[in-house]
Design a protein around this motif. Structure first.
Motif, PDB file in Angstrom:
ATOM      1  N   PRO A 260      -2.233   2.242   7.276  1.00 50.52           N
ATOM      2  CA  PRO A 260      -3.604   2.528   7.696  1.00 50.52           C
ATOM      3  C   PRO A 260      -3.634   3.681   8.697  1.00 50.52           C
ATOM      4  O   PRO A 260      -2.663   3.926   9.416  1.00 50.52           O
ATOM      5  CB  PRO A 260      -4.068   1.228   8.342  1.00 50.52           C
ATOM      6  CG  PRO A 260      -2.898   0.335   8.415  1.00 50.52           C
ATOM      7  CD  PRO A 260      -1.795   0.924   7.618  1.00 50.52           C
ATOM      8  N   ALA A 261      -4.729   4.373   8.714  1.00 52.47           N
ATOM      9  CA  ALA A 261      -4.876   5.501   9.649  1.00 52.47           C
ATOM     10  C   ALA A 261      -4.774   4.986  11.084  1.00 52.47           C
ATOM     11  O   ALA A 261      -5.230   3.885  11.385  1.00 52.47           O
ATOM     12  CB  ALA A 261      -6.211   6.184   9.425  1.00 52.47           C
ATOM     13  N   PRO A 262      -4.185   5.777  11.979  1.00 55.27           N
ATOM     14  CA  PRO A 262      -3.984   5.304  13.356  1.00 55.27           C
ATOM     15  C   PRO A 262      -5.294   5.079  14.112  1.00 55.27           C
ATOM     16  O   PRO A 262      -5.327   4.300  15.058  1.00 55.27           O
ATOM     17  CB  PRO A 262      -3.151   6.398  14.011  1.00 55.27           C
ATOM     18  CG  PRO A 262      -3.277   7.574  13.134  1.00 55.27           C
ATOM     19  CD  PRO A 262      -3.607   7.096  11.765  1.00 55.27           C
ATOM     20  N   ASP A 263      -6.379   5.749  13.707  1.00 56.11           N
ATOM     21  CA  ASP A 263      -7.645   5.587  14.423  1.00 56.11           C
ATOM     22  C   ASP A 263      -8.508   4.459  13.858  1.00 56.11           C
ATOM     23  O   ASP A 263      -9.613   4.237  14.317  1.00 56.11           O
ATOM     24  CB  ASP A 263      -8.431   6.894  14.413  1.00 56.11           C
ATOM     25  CG  ASP A 263      -8.791   7.332  13.004  1.00 56.11           C
ATOM     26  OD1 ASP A 263      -8.091   6.914  12.067  1.00 56.11           O
ATOM     27  OD2 ASP A 263      -9.765   8.077  12.842  1.00 56.11           O
ATOM     28  N   ARG A 264      -8.005   3.738  12.872  1.00 51.53           N
ATOM     29  CA  ARG A 264      -8.770   2.628  12.276  1.00 51.53           C
ATOM     30  C   ARG A 264      -7.963   1.340  12.366  1.00 51.53           C
ATOM     31  O   ARG A 264      -6.736   1.352  12.275  1.00 51.53           O
ATOM     32  CB  ARG A 264      -9.074   2.916  10.812  1.00 51.53           C
ATOM     33  CG  ARG A 264      -9.958   4.094  10.619  1.00 51.53           C
ATOM     34  CD  ARG A 264     -10.443   4.122   9.181  1.00 51.53           C
ATOM     35  NE  ARG A 264     -11.235   5.296   8.943  1.00 51.53           N
ATOM     36  CZ  ARG A 264     -12.559   5.333   9.069  1.00 51.53           C
ATOM     37  NH1 ARG A 264     -13.211   4.250   9.411  1.00 51.53           N
ATOM     38  NH2 ARG A 264     -13.218   6.431   8.838  1.00 51.53           N
ATOM     39  N   GLU A 265      -8.689   0.244  12.518  1.00 55.11           N
ATOM     40  CA  GLU A 265      -8.031  -1.055  12.525  1.00 55.11           C
ATOM     41  C   GLU A 265      -7.695  -1.431  11.085  1.00 55.11           C
ATOM     42  O   GLU A 265      -8.457  -1.120  10.175  1.00 55.11           O
ATOM     43  CB  GLU A 265      -8.955  -2.099  13.128  1.00 55.11           C
ATOM     44  CG  GLU A 265      -9.274  -1.868  14.586  1.00 55.11           C
ATOM     45  CD  GLU A 265     -10.197  -2.939  15.129  1.00 55.11           C
ATOM     46  OE1 GLU A 265     -10.266  -4.026  14.531  1.00 55.11           O
ATOM     47  OE2 GLU A 265     -10.839  -2.675  16.143  1.00 55.11           O
ATOM     48  N   PRO A 266      -6.590  -2.095  10.866  1.00 48.21           N
ATOM     49  CA  PRO A 266      -6.269  -2.520   9.496  1.00 48.21           C
ATOM     50  C   PRO A 266      -7.353  -3.453   8.948  1.00 48.21           C
ATOM     51  O   PRO A 266      -7.832  -4.335   9.645  1.00 48.21           O
ATOM     52  CB  PRO A 266      -4.945  -3.269   9.647  1.00 48.21           C
ATOM     53  CG  PRO A 266      -4.387  -2.808  10.942  1.00 48.21           C
ATOM     54  CD  PRO A 266      -5.550  -2.436  11.806  1.00 48.21           C
ATOM     55  N   GLY A 267      -7.761  -3.201   7.727  1.00 46.49           N
ATOM     56  CA  GLY A 267      -8.772  -4.030   7.098  1.00 46.49           C
ATOM     57  C   GLY A 267     -10.194  -3.629   7.408  1.00 46.49           C
ATOM     58  O   GLY A 267     -11.128  -4.258   6.947  1.00 46.49           O
ATOM     59  N   ALA A 268     -10.383  -2.590   8.208  1.00 46.74           N
ATOM     60  CA  ALA A 268     -11.738  -2.149   8.532  1.00 46.74           C
ATOM     61  C   ALA A 268     -12.364  -1.461   7.332  1.00 46.74           C
ATOM     62  O   ALA A 268     -11.682  -0.799   6.553  1.00 46.74           O
ATOM     63  CB  ALA A 268     -11.704  -1.197   9.727  1.00 46.74           C
TER      64      ALA A 268
ATOM     65  N   PRO B  56       0.826  -1.210   0.000  1.00 42.61           N
ATOM     66  CA  PRO B  56       0.000   0.000   0.000  1.00 42.61           C
ATOM     67  C   PRO B  56       0.864   1.266   0.000  1.00 42.61           C
ATOM     68  O   PRO B  56       1.990   1.270   0.503  1.00 42.61           O
ATOM     69  CB  PRO B  56      -0.804  -0.086   1.295  1.00 42.61           C
ATOM     70  CG  PRO B  56      -0.631  -1.463   1.803  1.00 42.61           C
ATOM     71  CD  PRO B  56       0.582  -2.035   1.165  1.00 42.61           C
ATOM     72  N   ALA B  57       0.331   2.337  -0.544  1.00 43.41           N
ATOM     73  CA  ALA B  57       1.071   3.591  -0.619  1.00 43.41           C
ATOM     74  C   ALA B  57       1.225   4.236   0.755  1.00 43.41           C
ATOM     75  O   ALA B  57       2.203   4.928   1.010  1.00 43.41           O
ATOM     76  CB  ALA B  57       0.372   4.555  -1.573  1.00 43.41           C
ATOM     77  N   ALA B  58       0.271   4.022   1.625  1.00 40.04           N
ATOM     78  CA  ALA B  58       0.323   4.645   2.949  1.00 40.04           C
ATOM     79  C   ALA B  58      -0.130   3.623   3.983  1.00 40.04           C
ATOM     80  O   ALA B  58      -0.922   2.737   3.694  1.00 40.04           O
ATOM     81  CB  ALA B  58      -0.592   5.857   2.988  1.00 40.04           C
TER      82      ALA B  58
END
Length: 59
Positions: free
Chosen positions: A43-51, A39-41
């Protein structure tokens, strides 16, 4: 006695087989690209990966 060859498939059958082959090739290529490309970036810190994300969050 000469043997007769099998009848040639119709143009419609050839088109369907070609379409199925191209669809399968595209799906395989997409699967391989997904497995290889990172992935280019992160995952956002406030979201679980794959959410799942909402459309509103992306606008």
């Amino acid at each position: 006695m000469a043997r007769h060859s099998a009848p040639h498939p119709s143009a419609e059958l050839v088109r369907r087989r070609l379409a199925a082959a191209l669809l399968g090739t595209g799906a395989l290529a997409a699967t391989l690209l997904t497995a290889v490309v990172t992935p280019a970036a992160p995952p956002a810190p406030d979201r679980e990966p794959g959410a799942a994300t909402s459309e509103l969050a992306q606008r």
